[in-house]
Design a protein around this motif. Structure first.
Motif, PDB file in Angstrom:
ATOM      1  N   CYS A 170      68.137  54.112  39.366  1.00 12.16           N
ATOM      2  CA  CYS A 170      69.364  53.314  39.327  1.00 12.16           C
ATOM      3  C   CYS A 170      70.212  53.613  40.563  1.00 12.16           C
ATOM      4  O   CYS A 170      69.982  54.594  41.263  1.00 12.16           O
ATOM      5  CB  CYS A 170      70.165  53.629  38.067  1.00 12.16           C
ATOM      6  SG  CYS A 170      69.404  52.995  36.573  1.00 12.16           S
ATOM      7  N   PRO A 175      67.107  50.607  34.780  1.00 12.27           N
ATOM      8  CA  PRO A 175      66.188  51.270  35.691  1.00 12.27           C
ATOM      9  C   PRO A 175      64.991  50.369  35.975  1.00 12.27           C
ATOM     10  O   PRO A 175      64.571  49.610  35.101  1.00 12.27           O
ATOM     11  CB  PRO A 175      65.742  52.525  34.937  1.00 12.27           C
ATOM     12  CG  PRO A 175      66.572  52.596  33.725  1.00 12.27           C
ATOM     13  CD  PRO A 175      67.220  51.269  33.515  1.00 12.27           C
ATOM     14  N   CYS A 217      73.305  54.986  34.642  1.00  9.49           N
ATOM     15  CA  CYS A 217      72.231  54.721  33.679  1.00  9.49           C
ATOM     16  C   CYS A 217      72.101  55.809  32.619  1.00  9.49           C
ATOM     17  O   CYS A 217      72.082  55.516  31.430  1.00  9.49           O
ATOM     18  CB  CYS A 217      70.908  54.524  34.409  1.00  9.49           C
ATOM     19  SG  CYS A 217      70.867  52.958  35.291  1.00  9.49           S
TER      20      CYS A 217
END
Ligand code: FES
Length: 162
Positions: A112, A47, A125
């Motif tokens: 993400c 992220p 993620c």
């Protein structure tokens, strides 16, 4: 104008629906639990920090209103596909034949890139899952739905804009 060059500029992933379009298609982000072999333009497994904007795909053309994003046959009925719209990762789905919807592929949790997964859209993620037909959250930790993007079908073309 759509030609083979423009098609290859798009980053696409087709999953589910009536089948998998292979060949020139490349992965948009990586799938859950693994690294993609394709040269990713963004690192979907990490992220962005709070001070950075979400990742964007490099290259790709700008899709002004009315520009072709995909052909209708590239979007599986009952499935979804990853594309770039205006240089940003996005997802197209065709819940019913002839009706196409689009969403930002930037996860509303921490940014993400969400991947097409048939009738679902999955974030690699932290496991958020979204409905490909509506963008609504099916499974957290994301709380907010994926933002919709206006697209329309013109004959065999999926184009940007209302
Ligand atoms: Fe998508 Fe966390 S960034 S679930």
């Amino acid at each position: 104008m759509a030609d083979a060059t423009e098609l290859t500029r798009r980053t696409m992933l087709v999953v589910g629906g009536t089948g998998v379009a292979a060949g020139a298609l490349t992965l948009a982000g990586c799938g859950p639990g693994g690294e993609a072999d394709a040269p990713a333009t963004t690192d979907a497994s990490t992220p962005p920090s709070a001070s950075e904007p979400p990742p964007s795909a490099e290259g790709g053309g700008s899709a002004a209103a009315g520009d072709e994003i995909a052909t209708l046959s590239e979007v599986p009925v009952g499935g979804s596909v990853g594309v770039d719209i205006d240089g940003e990762p996005a997802l197209l789905a065709q819940p019913e034949a002839g009706r196409v919807v689009a969403f930002s592929a930037i996860c509303t949790h921490q940014g993400c890139v969400v991947a097409a997964a048939g009738d679902r859209l999955e974030c690699p993620c932290h496991g958020s899952v979204f409905d490909a037909a509506t963008g609504e959250v099916l499974q957290g930790p994301a709380i907010d739905p994926l933002p919709s993007i206006e697209v329309r079908v013109e004959g065999e073309r999926v184009v940007s804009g209302a």
